[in-house]
Design a protein around this motif. Structure first.
Motif, PDB file in Angstrom:
ATOM      1  N   ASN A   5       0.807  -1.219   0.000  1.00  0.00           N
ATOM      2  CA  ASN A   5       0.000   0.000   0.000  1.00  0.00           C
ATOM      3  C   ASN A   5       0.838   1.266   0.000  1.00  0.00           C
ATOM      4  N   CYS A   6       2.161   1.144  -0.129  1.00  0.00           N
ATOM      5  CA  CYS A   6       3.062   2.303  -0.110  1.00  0.00           C
ATOM      6  C   CYS A   6       3.406   2.714  -1.544  1.00  0.00           C
ATOM      7  N   PRO A   7       3.915   3.952  -1.713  1.00  0.00           N
ATOM      8  CA  PRO A   7       4.348   4.357  -3.062  1.00  0.00           C
ATOM      9  C   PRO A   7       5.369   3.353  -3.597  1.00  0.00           C
ATOM     10  N   PRO A   8       5.338   3.045  -4.904  1.00  0.00           N
ATOM     11  CA  PRO A   8       6.216   2.016  -5.437  1.00  0.00           C
ATOM     12  C   PRO A   8       7.678   2.461  -5.475  1.00  0.00           C
ATOM     13  N   ASP A   9       8.598   1.567  -5.115  1.00  0.00           N
ATOM     14  CA  ASP A   9      10.023   1.811  -5.365  1.00  0.00           C
ATOM     15  C   ASP A   9      10.344   1.329  -6.782  1.00  0.00           C
ATOM     16  N   ALA A  10      11.629   1.442  -7.198  1.00  0.00           N
ATOM     17  CA  ALA A  10      11.998   1.108  -8.585  1.00  0.00           C
ATOM     18  C   ALA A  10      11.693  -0.362  -8.903  1.00  0.00           C
ATOM     19  N   GLU A  11      11.756  -1.224  -7.891  1.00  0.00           N
ATOM     20  CA  GLU A  11      11.501  -2.657  -8.111  1.00  0.00           C
ATOM     21  C   GLU A  11      10.027  -2.933  -8.398  1.00  0.00           C
ATOM     22  N   ALA A  12       9.164  -2.397  -7.530  1.00  0.00           N
ATOM     23  CA  ALA A  12       7.729  -2.635  -7.711  1.00  0.00           C
ATOM     24  C   ALA A  12       7.253  -1.984  -9.011  1.00  0.00           C
ATOM     25  N   LEU A  13       7.746  -0.760  -9.255  1.00  0.00           N
ATOM     26  CA  LEU A  13       7.399  -0.074 -10.500  1.00  0.00           C
ATOM     27  C   LEU A  13       7.852  -0.907 -11.701  1.00  0.00           C
ATOM     28  N   GLY A  14       9.071  -1.442 -11.630  1.00  0.00           N
ATOM     29  CA  GLY A  14       9.631  -2.215 -12.735  1.00  0.00           C
ATOM     30  C   GLY A  14       8.810  -3.475 -13.007  1.00  0.00           C
ATOM     31  N   ARG A  15       8.486  -4.214 -11.940  1.00  0.00           N
ATOM     32  CA  ARG A  15       7.710  -5.449 -12.120  1.00  0.00           C
ATOM     33  C   ARG A  15       6.375  -5.166 -12.794  1.00  0.00           C
ATOM     34  N   GLY A  16       5.678  -4.138 -12.322  1.00  0.00           N
ATOM     35  CA  GLY A  16       4.390  -3.788 -12.916  1.00  0.00           C
ATOM     36  C   GLY A  16       4.543  -3.325 -14.355  1.00  0.00           C
ATOM     37  N   THR A  17       5.607  -2.570 -14.602  1.00  0.00           N
ATOM     38  CA  THR A  17       5.808  -2.023 -15.948  1.00  0.00           C
ATOM     39  C   THR A  17       6.167  -3.113 -16.946  1.00  0.00           C
ATOM     40  N   TRP A  18       7.072  -4.039 -16.551  1.00  0.00           N
ATOM     41  CA  TRP A  18       7.398  -5.147 -17.481  1.00  0.00           C
ATOM     42  C   TRP A  18       6.152  -5.964 -17.773  1.00  0.00           C
ATOM     43  N   THR A  19       5.291  -6.166 -16.755  1.00  0.00           N
ATOM     44  CA  THR A  19       4.047  -6.906 -16.994  1.00  0.00           C
ATOM     45  C   THR A  19       3.213  -6.203 -18.066  1.00  0.00           C
ATOM     46  N   LEU A  20       3.088  -4.879 -17.942  1.00  0.00           N
ATOM     47  CA  LEU A  20       2.331  -4.131 -18.949  1.00  0.00           C
ATOM     48  C   LEU A  20       2.999  -4.233 -20.324  1.00  0.00           C
TER      49      LEU A  20
END
Ligand code: FAD
Length: 116
Positions: A5-20
């Motif tokens: 529930n926290c703002p995404p760090d580079a890892e969480a952002l990256g995982r979501g972005t590669w999925t997209l």
């Protein structure tokens, strides 16, 4: 995961972005129209300027300058994108992904039935 529930760090952002990104490749046509090709090409370029991890974005823009995005078919784009992801994997010391299997990971499911 207590951090979900926290703002995404580079890892969480990256995982979501590669999925997209890989999912865009998976649903891209085998035989795209000229306008679908130019949409995808523009999207990749704009994405590289807007991606909200600035060091990541800068390296990705450099990669685009060396390896022009290939948008003439689903498999061509999927393999191009897999190569871009592998470049980041190498930079971060992560294992290389076998790009001949990108459709199993992102479109059809693994041939051994793992996703069924
Ligand atoms: P991820 O690398 O996020 O991969 C998710 C899943 O994709 C994997 O579990 C695997 O099943 C599959 N996969 C792995 N490799 C491939 C491939 N080559 N082709 C297809 N599928 C694959 N982080 C930084 O710290 N520094 C950076 O400079 C940086 N640059 C980035 C640039 C871009 C354009 C993007 C989208 C992300 C970037 N990241 C960067 C984030 C980084 O790539 C990872 O997303 C993050 O470290 C989380 O890694 P992960 O191990 O969960 O798996």
């Amino acid at each position: 995961d207590p951090r979900s529930n926290c703002p995404p760090d580079a890892e969480a952002l990256g995982r979501g972005t590669w999925t997209l990104l890989h999912s865009i490749a998976a649903t891209y046509p085998d035989v795209p129209s000229k306008s679908q090709q130019s949409d995808l090409f523009s999207f990749v370029k704009l994405f590289s300027r807007l991606y909200p991890c600035w060091v990541c974005a800068e390296d990705f823009q450099t990669y685009l300058g060396k390896e022009v995005p290939r948008v003439q078919s689903r498999d061509e784009f999927g393999i191009w994108l897999c190569g871009a992801h592998n470049e980041v994997n190498a930079k971060l010391g992560k294992p290389q992904f076998d790009c001949s299997r990108w459709q199993e990971r992102w479109r059809t499911g693994w041939k051994d039935g793992r996703c069924d």
